[in-house]
Design a protein around this motif. Structure first.
Motif, PDB file in Angstrom:
ATOM      1  N   PHE A 155       0.766  -1.114  -0.016  1.00 35.36           N
ATOM      2  CA  PHE A 155      -0.244  -0.234   0.100  1.00 35.36           C
ATOM      3  C   PHE A 155       1.070   1.452   0.354  1.00 35.36           C
ATOM      4  O   PHE A 155       0.826   2.201  -0.712  1.00 35.36           O
ATOM      5  N   LYS A 156       2.059   0.890   0.689  1.00 35.08           N
ATOM      6  CA  LYS A 156       2.896   1.890   0.718  1.00 35.08           C
ATOM      7  C   LYS A 156       3.327   2.475  -0.386  1.00 35.08           C
ATOM      8  O   LYS A 156       3.638   3.823  -1.522  1.00 35.08           O
ATOM      9  N   VAL A 157       3.928   1.465  -0.949  1.00 31.93           N
ATOM     10  CA  VAL A 157       4.691   1.748  -2.877  1.00 31.93           C
ATOM     11  C   VAL A 157       3.793   2.101  -3.601  1.00 31.93           C
ATOM     12  O   VAL A 157       3.810   3.107  -4.710  1.00 31.93           O
ATOM     13  N   ALA A 158       1.582   1.340  -3.736  1.00 29.45           N
ATOM     14  CA  ALA A 158       1.446   1.282  -4.277  1.00 29.45           C
ATOM     15  C   ALA A 158       0.899   3.626  -4.478  1.00 29.45           C
ATOM     16  O   ALA A 158       0.444   3.627  -5.908  1.00 29.45           O
ATOM     17  N   LYS A 159       0.532   4.125  -3.261  1.00 27.88           N
ATOM     18  CA  LYS A 159       0.569   5.414  -3.287  1.00 27.88           C
ATOM     19  C   LYS A 159       1.702   6.470  -3.480  1.00 27.88           C
ATOM     20  O   LYS A 159       2.519   7.374  -4.511  1.00 27.88           O
ATOM     21  N   GLN A 160       3.140   5.545  -3.508  1.00 28.90           N
ATOM     22  CA  GLN A 160       4.846   6.021  -4.208  1.00 28.90           C
ATOM     23  C   GLN A 160       4.482   6.504  -5.661  1.00 28.90           C
ATOM     24  O   GLN A 160       4.333   7.328  -6.178  1.00 28.90           O
ATOM     25  N   ASN A 161       3.683   5.209  -5.979  1.00 28.19           N
ATOM     26  CA  ASN A 161       3.380   4.954  -7.541  1.00 28.19           C
ATOM     27  C   ASN A 161       2.533   5.286  -8.137  1.00 28.19           C
ATOM     28  O   ASN A 161       2.614   4.942  -9.371  1.00 28.19           O
ATOM     29  N   ASN A 162       1.564   6.004  -7.382  1.00 26.97           N
ATOM     30  CA  ASN A 162       0.475   6.393  -7.571  1.00 26.97           C
ATOM     31  C   ASN A 162      -0.363   5.573  -9.014  1.00 26.97           C
ATOM     32  O   ASN A 162      -0.970   5.646  -9.932  1.00 26.97           O
TER      33      ASN A 162
END
Length: 449
Positions: A155-162
């Motif tokens: 979820f953190k990575v998804a947010k970072q990668n939009n």
């Protein structure tokens, strides 16, 4: 992500009904393309049971060669070939042991649908969002505490990668569940949510499922690993995902919940016994796989920890969720029970061998208030009515809203496409997904003690 000693690079081929692409559906856009990853569960096909506005008919499938892939393509072909409302999917298939790496390197589509073996699903989710691809995942997105940590990172990575990461919560589309939620938000009918007790929770949700059943009109063939809880996940972390989700969604709608809002009280798990003959009927296999040897109570009986129960509180309100798996049933299919207790009434869903029924249980409510509430709901759900009963009021639901479990997958896709177009999820969805999987994975840890 995956390393193999031998790579079977068989390349792309494509299929559609009778190997000929059909004409596109009217007004169908082609701006979004679906990628299907290793579709080991029949839910992967149900996402495509209907044509979807705004979705290209071109679908890219990445999977190892084998029966699971063949069954998935056969289901899609059946949807394309049916006489009534045929779909128009054109499946572009890559078969090879390096299917995951191939999907990541080619990025043929916009949204990756994952519905298959849960032992590797969480790692696949994380790697996919790291590659900058959106993910729509079947439940559960993780099946143990280790997987939960990976999911948090995803979820953190998804947010970072939009990019979006979302799970398929079909039960939010069941009309009795929708109306139960609506009625529980009407103070004149429901009052306020009770705090409840361990013995009499404010919210109870229970579902009963069957290993042997029919899907899209045909007996369901399940992969052998589905009966291995190390790969599918135990019942307490699998189907209970839906139930925990519904507790949050109904009791605290559009509210971002946090880990500290929940407190686990009790959890237990128990097995369903399956004979070799029963196993063979639903898998086509003549023997239990070697990886199941530790799950056998005797040479001809498999123990599957598919059943689970969780007692917990959410913002101080007692809740209980329970899932049961039987081998088969002579009556109907899967069933659902739920009750939400308010200070003025109880809103209850009951089901035996027929359609689920919704009732308002209270002898003190005025019929005028009930009539007014139903009239209000009828502005959205035209034709809704009620019948007075000894215990309260039975809600009469028109057949047009009884869409059924299989149709709910298309409804989930429509919601997801709305979020995709907006390039964001509602603010409460991610924290509530994290809480949901925290509850289920921690309950498993508690139940094993």
């Amino acid at each position: 992500m995956y390393k193999y000693l031998i790579l079977a690079l068989l390349g792309f081929h494509s299929i559609s009904a009778q190997n000929t692409p059909k004409k596109k559906a009217n007004n169908q856009k082609t701006d979004l393309k679906i990628v299907t990853l290793d579709p080991g569960h029949f839910h992967a096909a149900l996402v495509q049971k209907t044509d979807l506005k705004g979705v290209s008919p071109e679908v890219y499938v990445y999977a190892p060669k084998g029966a699971e892939l063949e069954q998935h393509l056969a289901r899609i072909n059946a949807y394309n070939s049916r006489s009534e409302n045929p779909t128009h999917w054109h499946e572009n298939v890559y078969e090879g042991l390096d299917y995951f790496e191939k999907m990541i390197s080619e990025k043929k589509g916009d949204v990756v649908v994952m519905s298959g073996n849960n032992a590797k699903k969480t790692a696949s989710i994380l790697a996919t969002v790291k590659a900058g691809m959106n993910v729509l995942a079947d439940k559960p997105m993780c099946i143990d505490a280790k997987g939960y940590e990976q999911l948090k990172e995803a979820f953190k990575v998804a947010k970072q990668n939009n990019v979006l990461l979302y799970d398929i919560m079909t039960e939010r589309s069941e009309i009795t569940t929708v109306l139960q939620k609506e009625l529980s938000q009407m103070p004149e009918i429901f009052g306020k949510l009770q705090e409840g007790t361990l013995e009499k929770p404010a919210i109870v949700k229970e579902s009963v499922h069957h290993f042997y059943k029919f899907v899209s009109g045909a007996p369901l063939i399940r992969p052998s690993w589905f009966m291995d809880t190390k790969q599918q996940g135990e019942g307490i972390v699998d189907v209970t995902t839906h139930l925990v989700d519904l507790v949050q969604w109904a009791a605290f709608p559009e509210t971002a919940l946090q880990i500290q809002d929940a407190k686990l009280l009790k959890a237990k798990r128990w097995a369903t016994n399956m004979t070799l003959d029963q196993f063979s009927t639903i898998t086509g296999e003549k023997a239990f796989p070697a990886y199941m040897k530790n799950n056998l109570s005797d040479p001809n009986t498999l123990q599957i920890f598919a059943n689970g129960e969780i007692d917990y509180t959410l913002k101080g309100h007692h809740a209980k969720v329970r899932v049961i798996w039987n081998y088969s049933t002579d009556k109907g299919g899967d069933t659902h029970y739920s009750i939400i207790r308010g200070t003025k009434s109880e809103i209850e869903i009951t089901q035996t061998d027929a359609l689920p029924q919704l009732s308002i249980n209270s002898k003190n409510l005025s019929e005028a208030d009930v009539k007014k509430a139903i009239e209000t709901l009828s502005k959205t759900y035209e034709g809704l009515g009620y019948t007075k009963t000894e215990s309260g009021y039975l809600i009469n639901i028109p057949a047009k809203f009884r869409t059924g479990h299989e149709s709910h997958f298309g409804e989930v896709m429509e919601r997801f496409l709305h979020y995709y177009d907006a390039n964001k999820l509602p603010a409460w969805e991610v924290p509530n997904m994290l809480l949901k999987y925290y509850i289920t994975t921690q309950a498993l840890e508690l139940a094993k003690k």
